[in-house]
Design an enzyme around this catalytic site. Structure first.
Site, PDB file in Angstrom:
ATOM      1  N   GLU A 121      23.388 -66.701  16.465  1.00 58.42           N
ATOM      2  CA  GLU A 121      22.093 -66.316  17.061  1.00 58.42           C
ATOM      3  C   GLU A 121      20.963 -67.113  16.415  1.00 58.42           C
ATOM      4  O   GLU A 121      20.042 -67.579  17.091  1.00 58.42           O
ATOM      5  CB  GLU A 121      21.847 -64.816  16.870  1.00 58.42           C
TER       6      GLU A 121
ATOM      7  N   ALA B  34      25.336 -61.120  10.408  1.00 62.36           N
ATOM      8  CA  ALA B  34      24.670 -59.986   9.765  1.00 62.36           C
ATOM      9  C   ALA B  34      25.516 -59.508   8.589  1.00 62.36           C
ATOM     10  O   ALA B  34      26.726 -59.705   8.561  1.00 62.36           O
ATOM     11  CB  ALA B  34      24.510 -58.861  10.778  1.00 62.36           C
TER      12      ALA B  34
ATOM     13  N   GLY C 226      25.207 -63.209  13.935  1.00 63.71           N
ATOM     14  CA  GLY C 226      23.812 -63.553  13.665  1.00 63.71           C
ATOM     15  C   GLY C 226      23.644 -65.009  13.272  1.00 63.71           C
ATOM     16  O   GLY C 226      22.582 -65.599  13.497  1.00 63.71           O
TER      17      GLY C 226
ATOM     18  N   GLU D 176      30.754 -59.764  17.310  1.00 64.68           N
ATOM     19  CA  GLU D 176      30.253 -58.391  17.123  1.00 64.68           C
ATOM     20  C   GLU D 176      31.130 -57.334  17.781  1.00 64.68           C
ATOM     21  O   GLU D 176      31.345 -56.263  17.232  1.00 64.68           O
ATOM     22  CB  GLU D 176      28.814 -58.269  17.659  1.00 64.68           C
TER      23      GLU D 176
HETATM   24  N1  COA Z   1      28.890 -59.253   6.007  1.00 69.09           N
HETATM   25  C1  COA Z   1      29.245 -58.816   4.785  1.00 69.09           C
HETATM   26  N2  COA Z   1      30.351 -59.234   4.144  1.00 69.09           N
HETATM   27  C2  COA Z   1      31.115 -60.113   4.784  1.00 69.09           C
HETATM   28  C3  COA Z   1      30.809 -60.609   6.053  1.00 69.09           C
HETATM   29  C4  COA Z   1      29.637 -60.138   6.674  1.00 69.09           C
HETATM   30  N3  COA Z   1      29.268 -60.571   7.879  1.00 69.09           N
HETATM   31  N4  COA Z   1      31.776 -61.487   6.429  1.00 69.09           N
HETATM   32  C5  COA Z   1      32.646 -61.529   5.411  1.00 69.09           C
HETATM   33  N5  COA Z   1      32.243 -60.708   4.423  1.00 69.09           N
HETATM   34  C6  COA Z   1      32.892 -60.504   3.129  1.00 69.09           C
HETATM   35  C7  COA Z   1      34.319 -60.014   3.288  1.00 69.09           C
HETATM   36  O1  COA Z   1      34.339 -58.600   3.438  1.00 69.09           O
HETATM   37  C8  COA Z   1      34.932 -60.485   2.005  1.00 69.09           C
HETATM   38  O2  COA Z   1      34.514 -59.597   0.995  1.00 69.09           O
HETATM   39  P1  COA Z   1      35.429 -59.358  -0.300  1.00 69.09           P
HETATM   40  O3  COA Z   1      35.584 -60.693  -0.940  1.00 69.09           O
HETATM   41  O4  COA Z   1      34.673 -58.367  -1.098  1.00 69.09           O
HETATM   42  O5  COA Z   1      36.729 -58.833   0.243  1.00 69.09           O
HETATM   43  C9  COA Z   1      34.224 -61.817   1.747  1.00 69.09           C
HETATM   44  O6  COA Z   1      33.014 -61.771   2.515  1.00 69.09           O
HETATM   45  C10 COA Z   1      35.012 -63.036   2.172  1.00 69.09           C
HETATM   46  O7  COA Z   1      35.460 -62.826   3.504  1.00 69.09           O
HETATM   47  P2  COA Z   1      36.906 -63.273   3.967  1.00 69.09           P
HETATM   48  O8  COA Z   1      37.071 -62.811   5.360  1.00 69.09           O
HETATM   49  O9  COA Z   1      37.909 -62.822   2.968  1.00 69.09           O
HETATM   50  O10 COA Z   1      36.771 -64.851   3.861  1.00 69.09           O
HETATM   51  P3  COA Z   1      37.256 -65.954   4.871  1.00 69.09           P
HETATM   52  O11 COA Z   1      36.806 -67.239   4.311  1.00 69.09           O
HETATM   53  O12 COA Z   1      38.692 -65.759   5.199  1.00 69.09           O
HETATM   54  O13 COA Z   1      36.471 -65.698   6.242  1.00 69.09           O
HETATM   55  C11 COA Z   1      34.579 -65.297   7.659  1.00 69.09           C
HETATM   56  C12 COA Z   1      35.056 -65.809   6.285  1.00 69.09           C
HETATM   57  C13 COA Z   1      33.067 -65.280   7.647  1.00 69.09           C
HETATM   58  C14 COA Z   1      35.114 -66.223   8.748  1.00 69.09           C
HETATM   59  C15 COA Z   1      35.159 -63.891   7.894  1.00 69.09           C
HETATM   60  O14 COA Z   1      34.858 -63.104   6.767  1.00 69.09           O
HETATM   61  C16 COA Z   1      34.618 -63.167   9.088  1.00 69.09           C
HETATM   62  O15 COA Z   1      35.055 -63.402  10.197  1.00 69.09           O
HETATM   63  N6  COA Z   1      33.646 -62.254   8.856  1.00 69.09           N
HETATM   64  C17 COA Z   1      33.096 -61.414   9.903  1.00 69.09           C
HETATM   65  C18 COA Z   1      32.006 -62.164  10.610  1.00 69.09           C
HETATM   66  C19 COA Z   1      31.346 -61.265  11.621  1.00 69.09           C
HETATM   67  O16 COA Z   1      31.974 -60.477  12.301  1.00 69.09           O
HETATM   68  N7  COA Z   1      30.038 -61.406  11.724  1.00 69.09           N
HETATM   69  C20 COA Z   1      29.272 -60.635  12.661  1.00 69.09           C
HETATM   70  C21 COA Z   1      28.719 -59.439  11.987  1.00 69.09           C
HETATM   71  S1  COA Z   1      27.964 -58.375  13.175  1.00 69.09           S
END
Ligand code: COA
Length: 693
Positions: free
Chosen positions: A115, A73, A112, A135
């Site tokens: 999911e 999400a 998501g 989450e």
């Molecule tokens: N929604 C919105 N923005 C997100 C996001 C999400 N689910 N996941 C990552 N981002 C954003 C980060 O805030 C970051 O933004 P910025 O560049 O403005 O700082 C950018 O995407 C890159 O994320 P980053 O974590 O720096 O890259 P990464 O390659 O190291 O890791 C992920 C990528 C997806 C593994 C990691 O961002 C992550 O674990 N995100 C959370 C996923 C999550 O919890 N999803 C469930 C949501 S309920």
């Protein structure tokens, strides 16, 4: 494979549509992480409708462009009301499709994203993919059937840690658990998934919702047993408790009702304080890498690391570097200490391999990349030298003067000092521009925080190197200005002054520790002090009974290792209240004319928290920290501040700055000028510091 890609149906849609023979390929194209924001959900639903309506299409593939399949999400949407179509609407449409829908997953399928994959009729994933429902780490639970589909696809026993703790699994585990139908090489993913989807085209496929929960034995008892086993770890956190309830629903009630319940719980958590705090940290922990003036500044080369000092810190730092694949020259003048460090490093690597957290080949390489020496001259080739010696300005200046002689031109020189003046250390060299502080936290191979201390003359690419090093070794860096104790220890000192003052005024160590532990810290300040050793920095020759600590040390109460400190310790190492320590404290109070009284828990709480939070505000106003979130990142990752309350500055924001100022006055502490100004102007904490000076 060739296929036409077209933005569909509107231009600029983050979902692309193409046909490759009889397979429709629907690509999520929403950089950087393919988050499922509203336009993506709309695009997916429309693309699905188009594929279902096209008689030439027999099967549908969902893929992600870029580095990962889907990061879940869009967290930024959580601050606003939920908008339709929800992910559940999209997944219902996928599951109901007459044509098979297959997910081709690479990189990561998170939240998501997983999911979405689970609602498809088939799932293929590339080797190296990470799958998780993270989450709970954001104070939420999955809101589109994740808690219902996962325990139908994999054994409940394995679904529990993924849903309740956010534990990730890799492609090999997903294969073993049959969460995915096939694992293939990344470059074979699309072709294999297309073939797999076509293979399903003429077969009847049963949606995941029609399966029973996959439990071996009494499913409710398995959930309850897990809850009991992890009670301490999830205590006080709303999301894991809700996740457990959602799993109980999976067992007790029908799929649709359980999904509706799950979504309602997820939406409720979203607006709750814990999720707001955890989302704040998600962004704060990424913002720390962004520093004004560092855009486009390349870090220096950092392949060979030299470490001076093989005590606890030096050993931990060496482990952190070696585990990240860097080579280390560990320099220590006492051969016995050097030997002990090598043994400790080897033992730790062996343990990591036994635990499965490190591959044997990686551990072997790490050991091979460790060199030991008793001579500074051997540091001549190092790109980065970290001094981790005794915390004394004289000692550190001598070492830096020596490093100035032996280090190559352009080498980065860093001190692991936890509170000393980095400019004074840099002044011992002829290259202060190459010097910074790299303050690791003990144990340095475990704790995530790294304070990067910017000296007056530290060059921008030195600071960029500190940030880059942190990324390489999996730490969260926070850049701090130079002052006594930097960010974390400076605030900690304020808490310690209050805690020790209350002790003299009649509070017991256990009452004070209880306040801190009830708040969610793993350990109160007195148990922590006993564990660290009360004799840290204490000297029998200069001790004059001027503080409670000095008197405890003079009585041989050096902390847990001596079996006695603020507490007594039984043979099992358990802290028990100490009459002897109490007597020392009472005597100290008498000698200083401090009247002892009963201090209630509200006063204890306020004195422990409010002055240290106000110190954080001073730190911001002085430019020692760049943003309030940076201070929160320091406390959560270096000092055990409970994540779900967001850190001290988030806490201040939540309680209101006016209330903070009033609270300080009520315990007889004048609010800092910066806090008073903020309260008078109604401005927010974010207006305080914009540069590190
Ligand atoms: N929604 C919105 N923005 C997100 C996001 C999400 N689910 N996941 C990552 N981002 C954003 C980060 O805030 C970051 O933004 P910025 O560049 O403005 O700082 C950018 O995407 C890159 O994320 P980053 O974590 O720096 O890259 P990464 O390659 O190291 O890791 C992920 C990528 C997806 C593994 C990691 O961002 C992550 O674990 N995100 C959370 C996923 C999550 O919890 N999803 C469930 C949501 S309920």
């Amino acid at each position: 494979m060739t296929h036409r890609l077209a933005a569909a149906p509107a231009m600029m849609s983050p979902v692309l549509y193409a046909c490759d023979g009889a397979v429709a390929i629907v690509s999520i194209d929403n950089p950087p992480v393919n988050a499922l924001s509203l336009p993506v959900r709309r695009g997916l639903r429309e693309a699905l409708g188009r594929a279902v309506a096209d008689p030439a299409v027999k099967a549908i593939l969902i893929v992600g462009t870029g580095r990962i399949f889907c990061g879940g999400a869009d967290i930024r949407e959580f601050d606003h009301a939920a908008a339709a179509p929800s992910l559940t609407d999209v997944l219902d449409a996928i599951e109901a499709s007459r044509k098979p829908v297959v997910a081709a997953v690479h990189g990561a399928a998170l939240g998501g994203g997983l999911e979405l994959a689970m609602a498809c009729h088939g799932r293929l994933c590339a080797t190296g993919t990470r799958l998780a429902l993270p989450e709970v780490t954001l104070g939420l639970i999955p809101g589109a059937g994740g808690t219902q589909r996962l325990p139908r696809l994999i054994p409940l026993h394995d679904a529990l840690p993924m849903i309740v703790m956010g534990k990730p699994i890799d492609a090999a585990q997903a294969d073993r658990l049959e969460l995915v139908d096939q694992v293939v090489a990344p470059d074979a993913l699309i072709d294999s998934a297309r073939d797999y989807a076509l293979g399903l085209a003429d077969r009847e496929v049963h949606p995941v919702r029609s399966r029973p929960v996959n439990a071996d034995g009494d499913a409710l008892a398995i959930v309850d047993g897990f809850a009991q086993e992890h009670r301490a770890r999830i205590l006080g956190q709303e999301a894991p408790a809700a996740a457990l309830d959602a799993l109980r629903n999976a067992i007790r009630i029908g799929f649709d009702e359980a999904v509706a319940n799950e979504r309602a719980m997820s939406l409720k958590l979203r607006t709750g304080p814990q999720s707001v705090a955890l989302r704040h940290l998600h962004f704060a922990e990424r913002e720390v890498f962004k520093l004004p003036g560092l855009d486009g500044v390349a870090p220096r080369r950092m392949e060979r690391v030299g470490i001076v000092g093989a005590g606890t810190m030096g050993t931990g730092i060496a482990l952190a570097m070696l585990s990240a694949g860097l080579s280390v020259m560990l320099v220590e003048q006492q051969p016995a200490v050097l030997c002990r460090a090598r043994d400790a490093i080897e033992a730790r690597l062996v343990r990591d391999v036994a635990k499965g957290s490190m591959a044997r080949a990686q551990a072997d390489t790490a050991l091979r990349q460790l060199e030991l020496s008793g001579a500074y001259q051997d540091l001549g080739e190092a790109d980065l030298i970290i001094e981790a010696a005794y915390e004394s300005m004289g000692v550190k200046q001598d070492i830096f003067a020596m490093l100035d002689q032996v280090a190559r031109t352009g080498a980065i020189l860093a001190s692991n000092t936890s509170y000393l003046d980095i400019d004074a250390i840099a002044a011992a060299t002829r290259r202060p521009q190459d010097v910074m502080g790299l303050h690791f936290f003990s144990p340095a191979n475990i704790m995530r925080l790294l304070e990067v201390v910017r000296g007056r003359e530290s060059a921008p690419d030195i600071i960029a190197s500190g940030l880059s090093l942190a990324r390489k070794i999996g730490k969260v860096p926070v850049v701090a200005g130079n002052c006594h104790g930097f960010i974390g220890n400076r605030m900690l000192a304020v808490r310690r002054v209050q805690a020790e003052a209350m002790l003299a005024e009649g509070a017991t160590p256990q009452a004070i520790d209880r306040i801190i532990e009830a708040f969610g810290f793993p350990m109160g300040p007195f148990r922590m002090a006993d564990l660290a050793g009360l004799d840290l920095g204490w000297s029998a020759t200069t001790s004059s009974g001027a503080t409670i600590r000095e008197r405890l040390n003079e009585a041989g109460r050096h902390g847990q290792k001596a079996g006695a400190g603020f507490y007594d310790y039984d043979i099992a190492g358990k802290a028990v209240p100490s009459l002897a320590a109490d007597a020392i404290v009472r005597r100290y109070a008498q000698d200083h004319g401090i009247a002892q009284r009963l201090i209630d828990s509200e006063e204890m709480h306020d004195r422990l928290f409010l002055p240290m939070i106000d110190e954080g505000i001073r730190i911001l106003a002085e430019g020692v920290a760049l943003r309030p979130g940076d201070i929160d990142v320091v406390w959560v990752n270096g000092y055990g501040w409970p994540r779900h309350t967001g850190g001290p500055m988030h806490f201040a924001r939540a309680m209101g700055l006016g209330n903070l100022a009033d609270g300080l006055r009520s315990i007889g502490v004048a609010p800092s000028p910066a806090l008073q100004k903020l309260v008078a102007s109604g401005a927010s904490l974010d207006t305080l510091a914009q540069s590190i000076g």
